[in-house]
Write an enzyme that holds these catalytic residues in place. Structure first.
Site: not given
Ligand code: UD1
Length: 419
Positions: A117, A122, A307, A399
């Site tokens: 993305c 992500r 955000d 969105r």
């Molecule tokens: C959510 C929010 C998004 C916000 C983000 C961080 C929703 C729908 N979206 O996204 O708007 O920008 O939190 O506040 O609530 N990561 C990993 N592995 C994983 C999952 C995450 O390495 O399996 C990493 C990501 O790459 C990133 C960090 O963890 O660097 C935080 O991401 P995450 O909190 O999971 O973001 P989202 O939940 O996708």
């Protein structure tokens, strides 16, 4: 394709209402999959991501009834397909939120891998590892996460590193119907996690500690539907507050919860804005001609939200003084920098830090929205730029921002949607 045309230079004055939170609505709609009886969700924002989540549920055979005021009733008793298809997942990564509920309730799920993305790689490894720790068997087949569990998921100790918002939400939902107790450590503390937990508790779940970094969930045998109203969107509110700090004026936002915006409000105060805070509203006034530059570093809640990072790059680009904005949550979340540079912004990227020299004025230009919050930063830049700005690819804005041009117009901005 729709575009936004903005003529810069108008102060913002008046009152608007905050919309319901996108990031709270999405997990709560996914949570409907856990209930034996219909879940009614109110204060849903009218957004493309919410429509995508409803479409996703509909594609599984779930019965979704939408009323005019965006209250939705979700009845999962007719579900006949436990598959989240790539066509929907690729448009909205938060589709991964159905993984936990499907596994917990139906013991099976196929969820397309979201892929890359605009704001970084992500991955979803943390979601997969957590479901495995709870007893799921997971394989990646043809670009899909194919998951199943023999009997019920089992409570487990899950440690997140890094903190993941939707990861925490997925595990909470899965744990609600798991056998035994799940303890989530280094859990996300975001207000949207609390909102989801409150909805699940209303459905009969046993959850403690939401809002702290340790969340304990005792699994129950079944959950029922309930009626729940989603919290206000703190990022939407923060975006409009930043717009006022940049453009000047005085604006009251009703149905907002400023308590969840402390880190943003503190920065805007440093920028020169004044606030009147009430439980459910926030009023900002900006008397200075220009904001002061404010440096910041993003981080998980309660730190400054990633955000809101793009919007503050915009603010700093026209501020008095120099600043640095450091992004620690997503690796590549600076796509807006090149677009703001097209409007004259003086920004240099050094690794994950934007070094910004405030300039007297941005100038209007045709620019491109690249992701949701980057688009918002371009709208803010357009509001203060000299001349006209045309923002292309605004489906990104749709969105996450409900009727953005209508709300800004109500505050006196010269903005319209053109095709
Ligand atoms: C959510 C929010 C998004 C916000 C983000 C961080 C929703 C729908 N979206 O996204 O708007 O920008 O939190 O506040 O609530 N990561 C990993 N592995 C994983 C999952 C995450 O390495 O399996 C990493 C990501 O790459 C990133 C960090 O963890 O660097 C935080 O991401 P995450 O909190 O999971 O973001 P989202 O939940 O996708």
């Amino acid at each position: 394709m729709d575009k936004l045309l903005i003529k810069g230079g108008c102060e913002l004055r008046g009152e608007i209402y905050a919309s319901g939170s996108k990031n709270s609505a999405l997990p709560i709609l996914a949570a409907s999959l856990l209930a034996d009886t219909p879940l009614k969700v109110g204060n849903l924002p009218h957004l493309n991501d919410v429509t995508t989540m409803l479409e996703l549920l509909g594609s599984m055979g779930v019965d979704v009834m939408l009323s005019d005021d965006m209250e939705v009733q979700v009845d999962t008793s007719s579900i006949d397909n436990l598959n989240a298809r790539y066509e929907l997942v690729k448009t909205m990564r938060a589709s991964i939120l159905v993984l936990g509920p499907l596994l917990a309730k139906f013991q099976k799920a196929t969820v397309a891998l979201p892929g890359g993305c605009a704001i970084g790689s992500r991955p979803v490894n943390l979601h997969i590892d957590a479901m495995r720790a709870m007893g799921a068997d997971i394989n990646i087949e043809d670009g899909n996460i194919v998951a199943s569990v023999d009997g019920r998921l089992k409570g487990a100790k899950i440690m997140f590193e890094p903190v993941s918002v939707t990861g925490t939400e997925n595990v909470i939902m899965a744990a609600c119907l798991a056998e035994g107790t799940t303890v989530i450590e280094n859990a996300a503390r975001e207000p949207e996690v609390i909102d989801l937990a409150n909805c699940l508790i209303g459905m009969g779940a046993q959850i403690e500690g939401a809002g702290s970094d340790v969340i304990t969930v005792n699994g129950v045998d079944r959950l029922n539907g309930t009626t729940f109203s989603v919290m206000p969107d703190r990022v939407e509110v923060g975006t409009y507050l930043t717009a006022v700090a940049m453009a000047g004026g005085k604006v009251k936002i009703k149905q907002a919860k400023p308590e969840y915006l402390s880190s943003v409000i503190t920065k805007l105060e440093s920028a020169g804005a004044f606030f009147i805070l009430e439980d459910n509203s926030v009023e900002i006034s900006m008397k200075k001609r220009k904001p002061n530059a404010v440096s910041l570093t993003t981080g998980p809640y309660p730190s400054f939200p990633t955000d809101m990072q793009a919007q503050f790059v915009s603010l700093n680009s026209i501020a008095e003084g120099n600043s640095t904005v450091t992004e620690t949550v997503f690796e590549n979340r600076f796509m807006h920098v090149q677009e703001i540079a097209r409007m004259g912004g003086n920004i240099t990227l050094k690794g994950n830090t934007a070094v910004i020299e405030g300039i007297e004025k941005l100038t209007g230009a045709p620019v491109m929205a690249t992701d949701l919050r980057a688009s918002a930063s371009l709208v803010l830049a357009g509001l203060v730029a000299e001349g006209s700005t045309v923002i292309d690819r605004i489906y990104h804005i749709d969105r996450g921002y409900e009727r953005i041009e209508e709300k800004l117009k109500m505050l006196g901005a010269d903005i319209e949607r053109i095709s």
